[in-house]
Design a protein around this motif. Structure first.
Motif, PDB file in Angstrom:
ATOM      1  N   VAL A   1     -14.460 -18.688  -5.727  1.00 21.92           N
ATOM      2  CA  VAL A   1     -14.101 -18.063  -6.897  1.00 21.92           C
ATOM      3  C   VAL A   1     -12.782 -18.059  -7.185  1.00 21.92           C
ATOM      4  CG1 VAL A   1     -13.959 -15.662  -7.897  1.00 21.92           C
ATOM      5  CG2 VAL A   1     -15.885 -16.280  -6.530  1.00 21.92           C
ATOM      6  N   SER A   2     -12.134 -18.016  -8.348  1.00 22.71           N
ATOM      7  CA  SER A   2     -10.516 -18.079  -8.490  1.00 22.71           C
ATOM      8  C   SER A   2     -10.298 -17.131  -9.653  1.00 22.71           C
ATOM      9  CB  SER A   2     -10.224 -19.496  -8.859  1.00 22.71           C
ATOM     10  OG  SER A   2      -8.595 -19.548  -9.000  1.00 22.71           O
ATOM     11  N   CYS A   3      -9.523 -16.207  -9.289  1.00 26.40           N
ATOM     12  CA  CYS A   3      -9.161 -15.260 -10.478  1.00 26.40           C
ATOM     13  C   CYS A   3      -8.149 -15.298 -11.006  1.00 26.40           C
ATOM     14  CB  CYS A   3      -9.256 -13.833  -9.838  1.00 26.40           C
ATOM     15  SG  CYS A   3     -11.005 -13.461  -9.022  1.00 26.40           S
ATOM     16  N   THR A   4      -7.722 -14.863 -12.407  1.00 29.07           N
ATOM     17  CA  THR A   4      -6.504 -14.717 -12.970  1.00 29.07           C
ATOM     18  C   THR A   4      -6.337 -13.570 -13.817  1.00 29.07           C
ATOM     19  OG1 THR A   4      -5.135 -15.989 -14.517  1.00 29.07           O
ATOM     20  CG2 THR A   4      -7.584 -16.094 -14.632  1.00 29.07           C
ATOM     21  N   GLY A   5      -5.109 -12.894 -14.078  1.00 29.30           N
ATOM     22  CA  GLY A   5      -4.794 -11.806 -14.740  1.00 29.30           C
ATOM     23  C   GLY A   5      -3.921 -10.842 -14.144  1.00 29.30           C
ATOM     24  N   GLU A   6      -4.324  -9.561 -14.494  1.00 31.41           N
ATOM     25  CA  GLU A   6      -3.348  -8.316 -13.858  1.00 31.41           C
ATOM     26  C   GLU A   6      -3.447  -8.512 -12.231  1.00 31.41           C
ATOM     27  OE1 GLU A   6      -2.419  -3.802 -14.258  1.00 31.41           O
ATOM     28  OE2 GLU A   6      -3.396  -4.777 -15.916  1.00 31.41           O
TER      29      GLU A   6
ATOM     30  N   ASP B   1     -20.230 -11.179 -13.986  1.00 32.60           N
ATOM     31  CA  ASP B   1     -20.369 -10.106 -15.103  1.00 32.60           C
ATOM     32  C   ASP B   1     -20.090  -8.652 -14.467  1.00 32.60           C
ATOM     33  OD1 ASP B   1     -20.846 -11.923 -17.085  1.00 32.60           O
ATOM     34  OD2 ASP B   1     -23.118 -11.591 -17.119  1.00 32.60           O
ATOM     35  N   TYR B   2     -20.794  -8.396 -13.061  1.00 28.44           N
ATOM     36  CA  TYR B   2     -20.742  -7.317 -12.590  1.00 28.44           C
ATOM     37  C   TYR B   2     -19.361  -6.739 -12.334  1.00 28.44           C
ATOM     38  CZ  TYR B   2     -21.600  -3.352  -9.266  1.00 28.44           C
ATOM     39  OH  TYR B   2     -21.652  -2.224  -8.427  1.00 28.44           O
ATOM     40  N   VAL B   3     -18.613  -7.824 -11.394  1.00 27.73           N
ATOM     41  CA  VAL B   3     -17.432  -7.389 -10.990  1.00 27.73           C
ATOM     42  C   VAL B   3     -16.316  -7.337 -12.231  1.00 27.73           C
ATOM     43  CG1 VAL B   3     -17.704  -8.584  -8.610  1.00 27.73           C
ATOM     44  CG2 VAL B   3     -16.891  -9.646 -10.512  1.00 27.73           C
ATOM     45  N   VAL B   4     -16.262  -8.064 -13.227  1.00 29.26           N
ATOM     46  CA  VAL B   4     -15.649  -7.974 -14.320  1.00 29.26           C
ATOM     47  C   VAL B   4     -15.615  -6.612 -15.009  1.00 29.26           C
ATOM     48  CG1 VAL B   4     -15.003  -8.843 -16.631  1.00 29.26           C
ATOM     49  CG2 VAL B   4     -15.257 -10.313 -14.538  1.00 29.26           C
ATOM     50  N   ARG B   5     -17.073  -6.316 -15.070  1.00 31.34           N
ATOM     51  CA  ARG B   5     -17.230  -4.798 -15.671  1.00 31.34           C
ATOM     52  C   ARG B   5     -17.041  -3.460 -14.842  1.00 31.34           C
ATOM     53  NH1 ARG B   5     -22.338  -5.595 -16.275  1.00 31.34           N
ATOM     54  NH2 ARG B   5     -23.192  -4.496 -14.505  1.00 31.34           N
ATOM     55  N   GLU B   6     -17.261  -3.737 -13.460  1.00 30.36           N
ATOM     56  CA  GLU B   6     -17.318  -2.682 -12.500  1.00 30.36           C
ATOM     57  C   GLU B   6     -15.799  -2.454 -11.708  1.00 30.36           C
ATOM     58  OE1 GLU B   6     -19.382  -0.040 -12.885  1.00 30.36           O
ATOM     59  OE2 GLU B   6     -20.673  -0.994 -14.261  1.00 30.36           O
ATOM     60  N   ARG B   7     -15.074  -3.517 -11.579  1.00 32.68           N
ATOM     61  CA  ARG B   7     -14.387  -3.401 -10.558  1.00 32.68           C
ATOM     62  C   ARG B   7     -12.726  -3.529 -11.053  1.00 32.68           C
ATOM     63  NH1 ARG B   7     -17.395  -1.335  -7.997  1.00 32.68           N
ATOM     64  NH2 ARG B   7     -18.636  -2.229  -6.039  1.00 32.68           N
ATOM     65  N   LEU B   8     -12.470  -3.820 -12.249  1.00 37.44           N
ATOM     66  CA  LEU B   8     -11.134  -3.909 -12.594  1.00 37.44           C
ATOM     67  C   LEU B   8     -10.383  -2.603 -13.363  1.00 37.44           C
ATOM     68  CD1 LEU B   8     -11.465  -7.547 -14.494  1.00 37.44           C
ATOM     69  CD2 LEU B   8      -9.877  -6.745 -12.715  1.00 37.44           C
TER      70      LEU B   8
ATOM     71  N   LEU C   1     -12.109 -14.775 -14.279  1.00 34.57           N
ATOM     72  CA  LEU C   1     -12.506 -15.348 -13.045  1.00 34.57           C
ATOM     73  C   LEU C   1     -13.199 -16.755 -13.363  1.00 34.57           C
ATOM     74  CD1 LEU C   1     -15.561 -14.902 -11.581  1.00 34.57           C
ATOM     75  CD2 LEU C   1     -14.367 -12.610 -11.352  1.00 34.57           C
ATOM     76  N   ILE C   2     -13.229 -17.619 -12.646  1.00 36.61           N
ATOM     77  CA  ILE C   2     -14.273 -18.607 -12.748  1.00 36.61           C
ATOM     78  C   ILE C   2     -14.987 -18.853 -11.124  1.00 36.61           C
ATOM     79  CG2 ILE C   2     -13.070 -20.117 -14.356  1.00 36.61           C
ATOM     80  CD1 ILE C   2     -11.853 -21.749 -12.232  1.00 36.61           C
ATOM     81  N   ALA C   3     -16.286 -19.283 -11.124  1.00 32.06           N
ATOM     82  CA  ALA C   3     -16.955 -19.329 -10.038  1.00 32.06           C
ATOM     83  C   ALA C   3     -18.092 -20.522  -9.953  1.00 32.06           C
ATOM     84  CB  ALA C   3     -17.667 -18.149  -9.760  1.00 32.06           C
ATOM     85  N   VAL C   4     -18.325 -20.916  -8.873  1.00 33.38           N
ATOM     86  CA  VAL C   4     -19.346 -21.859  -8.737  1.00 33.38           C
ATOM     87  C   VAL C   4     -20.307 -21.143  -7.708  1.00 33.38           C
ATOM     88  CG1 VAL C   4     -18.570 -24.065  -9.447  1.00 33.38           C
ATOM     89  CG2 VAL C   4     -17.974 -23.167  -7.140  1.00 33.38           C
ATOM     90  N   SER C   5     -21.454 -21.623  -7.421  1.00 34.02           N
ATOM     91  CA  SER C   5     -22.373 -21.278  -6.170  1.00 34.02           C
ATOM     92  C   SER C   5     -22.831 -22.657  -5.649  1.00 34.02           C
ATOM     93  CB  SER C   5     -23.565 -20.645  -6.842  1.00 34.02           C
ATOM     94  OG  SER C   5     -24.538 -21.323  -7.540  1.00 34.02           O
ATOM     95  N   ARG C   6     -23.455 -22.360  -4.301  1.00 33.56           N
ATOM     96  CA  ARG C   6     -23.820 -23.548  -3.569  1.00 33.56           C
ATOM     97  C   ARG C   6     -25.108 -24.030  -4.161  1.00 33.56           C
ATOM     98  NH1 ARG C   6     -26.165 -19.877   1.499  1.00 33.56           N
ATOM     99  NH2 ARG C   6     -27.784 -18.665   0.431  1.00 33.56           N
ATOM    100  N   ASN C   7     -25.622 -23.200  -5.316  1.00 35.11           N
ATOM    101  CA  ASN C   7     -27.016 -24.097  -5.835  1.00 35.11           C
ATOM    102  C   ASN C   7     -26.371 -24.874  -7.297  1.00 35.11           C
ATOM    103  OD1 ASN C   7     -28.815 -22.741  -4.013  1.00 35.11           O
ATOM    104  ND2 ASN C   7     -28.546 -20.854  -5.266  1.00 35.11           N
ATOM    105  N   SER C   8     -25.218 -25.151  -7.414  1.00 29.39           N
ATOM    106  CA  SER C   8     -24.619 -25.932  -8.273  1.00 29.39           C
ATOM    107  C   SER C   8     -24.401 -25.224  -9.687  1.00 29.39           C
ATOM    108  CB  SER C   8     -25.523 -27.041  -8.645  1.00 29.39           C
ATOM    109  OG  SER C   8     -25.740 -27.771  -7.534  1.00 29.39           O
ATOM    110  N   GLU C   9     -24.555 -23.845  -9.727  1.00 28.91           N
ATOM    111  CA  GLU C   9     -24.301 -22.985 -10.806  1.00 28.91           C
ATOM    112  C   GLU C   9     -22.738 -22.966 -10.975  1.00 28.91           C
ATOM    113  OE1 GLU C   9     -27.437 -19.677 -10.697  1.00 28.91           O
ATOM    114  OE2 GLU C   9     -26.348 -19.868  -8.731  1.00 28.91           O
ATOM    115  N   VAL C  10     -22.378 -22.707 -12.301  1.00 27.91           N
ATOM    116  CA  VAL C  10     -21.173 -22.363 -12.691  1.00 27.91           C
ATOM    117  C   VAL C  10     -21.065 -21.358 -13.639  1.00 27.91           C
ATOM    118  CG1 VAL C  10     -21.062 -24.104 -14.614  1.00 27.91           C
ATOM    119  CG2 VAL C  10     -18.876 -23.484 -13.743  1.00 27.91           C
TER     120      VAL C  10
END
Length: 323
Positions: free
Chosen positions: A240-245, A274-281, A288-297
């Motif tokens: 995960v890599s984040c960007t913003g405030e 979606d959960y962390v953008v909605r609940e943690r900011l 943020l951008i993210a990839v998973s070990r299952n080749s998801e982006v």
């Protein structure tokens, strides 16, 4: 064996009136950097090598204001920071307050691999860089005429001003009393951050983030980008890599929380984002951008737009700005 996936970002907080020419410039840079990463992945480079390679490319171009073209402190100087993390073994390295290191992300990797520490800052980081023989340049290399003008605007407004990426000074408007950061007014919020996340063909995840921070920031201010678990995180599950405030991202430990809800709540990658953008900011604006070990982006943001691009081994590729 799984397929590879890659994502890059150049920051959120985009002006809705961004000229089409500037949009195309941003997309071309993102596409170029994606192609650098894709070529490396096709050559079977491990994820940690690819994220460093791509972020180095982003740092060398002033379009997104990390490395060359950095935002300026209240003193008119540059203080850059970066971090990198290898999900295989959760190894990490970070630097802050560097002023003459041409590629902060590569110095962060050297901290990870060539020092007994995870994080070096200011004079200590610069001394380590000299000992490691990394490429160093005068501080003026990072300073652009446009950002000198932005700093002047910020000082006249007596506020923190963040240059919206790839927008010329003629498009910068001081919007008073629009937003606050830790209770202090700021004008036109947008980040000065780039990042890359990768899962390689072996299922190894990695992440890297680099920034110059806020225009007219206090000297010594450290944002989320070099903080492992806040702006950057990688583990066996995801990268995960984040960007913003930055202050909001730090409070929300945003990058680590993506991995945590995947590990402990069993959410899929996009669900977790979606959960962390909605609940943690809280009231903060970020993405943020993210990839998973299952080749998801996946990606997510709670502002008007975010400069981003992604690609997967099966031929999918996307570069975008708006929702």
């Amino acid at each position: 064996m799984v397929g590879w996936a890659i994502a890059v970002h150049g920051g959120p907080g985009v002006d809705p009136n961004l000229p089409l020419e500037r949009q195309e410039q941003a997309k071309l840079l993102l596409t170029r950097c994606l192609n650098v990463g894709i070529s490396a992945l096709r050559s079977s480079l491990p994820a940690i090598d690819v994220v460093e390679l791509v972020v180095r490319e982003l740092e060398s171009d002033p379009l997104f204001n990390s490395g060359r073209g950095s935002a300026l402190t209240e003193k008119g100087t540059v203080e850059m920071e970066a971090s990198i993390m290898d999900g295989h073994g959760r190894r990490c390295g970070a630097v802050s307050g560097v002023t003459t290191v041409k590629s902060p992300v590569s110095l962060a990797r050297l901290v990870m691999e060539k020092s007994p520490h995870s994080y070096l800052a200011f004079s200590g980081a610069e001394e380590f860089a000299r000992r490691q023989g990394v490429e160093m340049v005068d501080n003026e290399y990072f300073i652009t005429e446009e950002n000198v003008g932005m700093l002047q605007l910020a000082k006249e407004a007596n506020t923190i001003l963040v240059r919206i990426p790839v927008i010329s000074s003629s498009f910068m408007i001081i919007i008073k009393n629009l937003l606050q950061m830790n209770g202090l007014p700021i004008s036109v919020y947008a980040p000065e951050t780039v990042g890359c996340v990768v899962v390689d063909g072996e299922g190894r995840c990695a992440a890297a983030t680099s920034t110059s921070g806020l225009m007219n920031k206090m000297s010594g201010r450290i944002g989320d980008s070099p903080l492992i678990g806040a702006g950057t995180y990688a583990c066996e599950v995801c990268g995960v890599s984040c960007t913003g405030e930055g202050e909001a991202i730090i409070r929300g430990t945003l990058a680590r929380d993506v991995a945590a809800v995947m590990e402990y709540k069993g959410l899929g990658l996009q669900e977790a984002v979606d959960y962390v953008v909605r609940e943690r900011l809280d009231q903060g604006k970020a993405g943020l951008i993210a990839v998973s070990r299952n080749s998801e982006v996946a990606y997510g943001f709670n502002c008007i737009g975010m400069f981003r691009g992604c690609a997967t081994q099966d031929g999918f590729m996307e570069v975008g700005i708006w929702e």
